[in-house]
Motif scaffolding. Sequence first.
Motif, PDB file in Angstrom:
ATOM      1  N   PRO A 112      32.594  43.804  96.464  1.00 31.00           N
ATOM      2  CA  PRO A 112      32.300  43.452  97.865  1.00 31.00           C
ATOM      3  C   PRO A 112      33.576  42.964  98.544  1.00 31.00           C
ATOM      4  O   PRO A 112      34.538  42.558  97.868  1.00 31.00           O
ATOM      5  CB  PRO A 112      31.271  42.332  97.733  1.00 31.00           C
ATOM      6  CG  PRO A 112      31.508  41.744  96.389  1.00 31.00           C
ATOM      7  CD  PRO A 112      31.969  42.873  95.517  1.00 31.00           C
ATOM      8  N   THR A 148      23.751  35.509 100.946  1.00 37.36           N
ATOM      9  CA  THR A 148      25.113  36.040 100.979  1.00 37.36           C
ATOM     10  C   THR A 148      26.087  34.924 100.607  1.00 37.36           C
ATOM     11  O   THR A 148      25.737  33.747 100.626  1.00 37.36           O
ATOM     12  CB  THR A 148      25.465  36.583 102.378  1.00 37.36           C
ATOM     13  OG1 THR A 148      25.349  35.526 103.333  1.00 37.36           O
ATOM     14  CG2 THR A 148      24.534  37.721 102.775  1.00 37.36           C
ATOM     15  N   CYS A 175      28.676  38.905 102.216  1.00 33.61           N
ATOM     16  CA  CYS A 175      28.421  39.783 101.067  1.00 33.61           C
ATOM     17  C   CYS A 175      27.164  39.330 100.321  1.00 33.61           C
ATOM     18  O   CYS A 175      27.087  38.183  99.878  1.00 33.61           O
ATOM     19  CB  CYS A 175      29.598  39.755 100.097  1.00 33.61           C
ATOM     20  SG  CYS A 175      31.204  40.074 100.865  1.00 33.61           S
TER      21      CYS A 175
END
Length: 203
Positions: free
Chosen positions: A165, A80, A175
């Motif tokens: 996102p 992420t 994200c």
Amino acid sequence: MIKLLPILFLFFGLNSFAQSYSEQIRTHREKYKQAFIKESNSPLKEHDLQNLHFYDADSNYKISADVEMLKNEKVFKMPTYDGTSKEFYRYAKINFNLNDKAITMILYKSIDLSSNPAYKDLLFLPFTDETNNVESYGGGRYIDLSSKEINNNKIEVDFNKAYNPYCAYSDGYRCPVPPEENNLELAIKAGEKKFTGEKKHKK
């Protein structure tokens, strides 16, 4: 004149379809915007919505893909943008043609969300393309699908519904980074564009 009637009906029929499809996408985007206001964890407030931008609806980016289910896939950690990761597994491979190119992408399933009855059917399609850092967010975009939408080994993928996102609007969110296998070597001029507001910093 009679011979022209079928052609005229075809023309008006196609024009009506184009208008109705554009209206469908417009309605979808309005609901998408309103969700930011209702969501307690949202990075955007109502005054930020003016800084959301989208490509014009284009039905050429609404495609039917062949689905190949994947079996015995191991759970992996998808990185992420905050430096952590989330657990997913590769659920299915999809194949389709877009802009005269044969494309293969992977649908993923979240381990965390699979245990939640409300999201147990959710499929995650993150991707990058050649509009990134130019017209769209540099970190790629996402499309949400459902395993219930797979029928006869087919699924409809509508890039007009591709969205950014939360990391496109603010830091402090986990994200997922789109895996390299979903890096498209063409420009997807559909869906959400770059956010033009000031990026927020969560305290």
